[in-house]
Motif scaffolding. Structure first.
Motif, PDB file in Angstrom:
ATOM      1  N   TYR A  59      -7.489  -6.593  -3.622  1.00  0.00           N
ATOM      2  CA  TYR A  59      -7.783  -5.259  -3.096  1.00  0.00           C
ATOM      3  C   TYR A  59      -7.141  -4.236  -4.027  1.00  0.00           C
ATOM      4  N   THR A  60      -7.545  -2.967  -3.889  1.00  0.00           N
ATOM      5  CA  THR A  60      -7.067  -1.946  -4.813  1.00  0.00           C
ATOM      6  C   THR A  60      -6.891  -0.608  -4.081  1.00  0.00           C
ATOM      7  N   THR A  61      -6.274   0.328  -4.773  1.00  0.00           N
ATOM      8  CA  THR A  61      -6.108   1.684  -4.233  1.00  0.00           C
ATOM      9  C   THR A  61      -6.459   2.713  -5.301  1.00  0.00           C
ATOM     10  N   LEU A  78       0.827  -1.203   0.000  1.00  0.00           N
ATOM     11  CA  LEU A  78       0.000   0.000   0.000  1.00  0.00           C
ATOM     12  C   LEU A  78       0.867   1.261   0.000  1.00  0.00           C
ATOM     13  N   LEU A  99      -4.513   8.755  -0.619  1.00  0.00           N
ATOM     14  CA  LEU A  99      -4.649   7.364  -1.032  1.00  0.00           C
ATOM     15  C   LEU A  99      -5.895   6.760  -0.386  1.00  0.00           C
ATOM     16  N   TYR A 100      -6.783   6.249  -1.211  1.00  0.00           N
ATOM     17  CA  TYR A 100      -7.986   5.557  -0.749  1.00  0.00           C
ATOM     18  C   TYR A 100      -7.807   4.072  -1.000  1.00  0.00           C
ATOM     19  N   VAL A 101      -8.095   3.270   0.025  1.00  0.00           N
ATOM     20  CA  VAL A 101      -7.871   1.825  -0.046  1.00  0.00           C
ATOM     21  C   VAL A 101      -9.209   1.103  -0.003  1.00  0.00           C
ATOM     22  N   SER A 102      -9.384   0.155  -0.886  1.00  0.00           N
ATOM     23  CA  SER A 102     -10.637  -0.595  -0.954  1.00  0.00           C
ATOM     24  C   SER A 102     -10.726  -1.629   0.158  1.00  0.00           C
ATOM     25  N   GLN A 127     -13.793   7.365  -1.993  1.00  0.00           N
ATOM     26  CA  GLN A 127     -13.856   6.081  -1.299  1.00  0.00           C
ATOM     27  C   GLN A 127     -14.922   5.181  -1.916  1.00  0.00           C
ATOM     28  N   TYR A 179      -5.513   6.860  -5.815  1.00  0.00           N
ATOM     29  CA  TYR A 179      -4.841   8.069  -5.343  1.00  0.00           C
ATOM     30  C   TYR A 179      -5.395   9.263  -6.111  1.00  0.00           C
ATOM     31  N   ALA A 232       2.088   1.675  -3.433  1.00  0.00           N
ATOM     32  CA  ALA A 232       1.034   2.179  -4.314  1.00  0.00           C
ATOM     33  C   ALA A 232       0.981   3.701  -4.255  1.00  0.00           C
ATOM     34  N   GLN A 233       1.136   4.238  -3.054  1.00  0.00           N
ATOM     35  CA  GLN A 233       1.136   5.698  -2.918  1.00  0.00           C
ATOM     36  C   GLN A 233       2.367   6.305  -3.594  1.00  0.00           C
TER      37      GLN A 233
END
Length: 339
Positions: A256-258, A221, A265-268, A301, A260, A224-225
């Motif tokens: 899972y996914t992200t 994660l 950063l929004y995380v699923s 989100q 930005y 990912a950011q």
């Protein structure tokens, strides 16, 4: 808001079983697909005005395919008529497109043979507010890459939002260029870039530390950011970056996914299943979910959660494109409350 135009090659997926029973039964299952058509089909199903651009030869097969797409409420009026054949690919049941067993039969297809200077972009882009393509398009041939660049330039000049899916298919890049030589000049026009940290490294030269494949969720994660921030720094037109994480174990999956956007950063939610039915088209469904969310101006989100639920739901549908409506996807989202 205008229509969302998905730009890419229509494909027929031939799906033999692994044991050769199709030879005895004299029949092969097939599905209508192609990454961008999968996006167009999902958006139309979810009540987003959806159009599609591809190239098809003038024959009865194309006529039937046009009828099929029109039955899905997809605007086919912009499809280019020309060329000699429709692209095919062969994939054993239950396998992934990244699997070594995939066989492509796309050489000299109508789409791959498109040439710059032959498409009237004023007509194709009339009434369009969002343009979507994937990096499968420029992987086909130099001509297809040139047309793809012409297309994104035309969309950008008309202030149309542009999204790209960083689909990497090693078997397709066979005309003498690597993705990193082609994709960056396309990505510079994109407002939304979707892929994963590995695809961004391979196709956009975004940095990636060694050993990241073995990293835990928290480290992934964080990466990912970092990847998203680096993409936005290198490609100033880009406003949002999405990354997917899908890991296979046995016959099951972790997903899972992200997303930005707006420097956050929004995380699923995270999904797990011990068994799935069909991996093909899950990423396309995720891409469609992102476009659906941004098109409807949903909160970030909710955008990432809806897109992830849609992609996870697709893993249990035996076809290239989803058949799940918005209500079904929302139900999937509420049924999985764990992180």
């Amino acid at each position: 808001m205008g229509k969302v135009l998905s730009f890419g090659e229509l494909l027929l997926r031939i799906c033999p079983d692994g044991d050769g029973e199709w030879l005895k039964e004299n029949k092969l299952p097939f599905y209508v697909g192609g990454a961008e058509l999968n996006v167009a089909t999902a958006l139309a199903l979810w009540q987003v005005p959806s159009a599609y651009f591809t190239a098809l030869p003038a024959n009865f097969m194309s006529e039937q395919l046009l009828g099929y797409m029109q039955g899905c409420n997809i605007d086919t009026s912009r499809i280019y008529e020309g060329g000699d054949r429709i692209g095919l690919y062969y994939l054993p049941k239950g396998k992934d497109l990244k699997n070594a067993g995939v066989i492509y039969d796309r050489a000299n297809s109508a789409f791959a043979m498109l040439q710059t200077g032959t498409i009237n972009w004023d007509e194709v882009l009339e009434g369009i507010s969002w343009f979507h393509f994937s990096t499968i398009c420029p992987a086909l041939s130099q001509a297809a890459a040139d047309v793809c660049l012409e297309a994104v330039k035309a969309a950008s000049e008309r202030n149309i939002k542009i999204s790209v899916d960083l689909n990497y298919r090693a078997k397709l890049w066979q005309y003498g260029k690597q993705p990193a030589e082609v994709v960056p000049q396309l990505a510079q026009y994109a407002n939304l870039i979707m892929g994963n940290i590995w695809a961004a490294h391979k196709m956009l030269n975004i940095s990636l530390p060694a050993g990241i494949e073995e990293a835990d969720r928290e480290t992934l994660l964080a990466q990912a950011q970092k990847t998203s921030e680096e993409i936005i720094q290198q490609y100033p037109t880009c406003q949002s970056v999405a990354n997917t994480f899908r890991f296979d174990y046995g016959k099951g999956i972790q997903y899972y996914t992200t997303l930005y956007t707006d420097q956050k950063l929004y995380v699923s939610k995270e999904y797990r299943s011990e068994q799935i039915l069909d991996k093909v088209g899950s990423g396309d469904c995720y891409m469609a979910g992102l476009i659906y969310g941004f098109y409807n101006r949903n909160e970030p989100q909710h955008i990432v959660d809806f897109a992830t639920a849609a992609a996870f739901n697709k893993l249990f549908i035996l076809s290239d494109c989803t058949t799940s409506n918005v209500a079904t996807i929302e139900q999937t989202l509420t049924q999985h409350q764990f992180q």
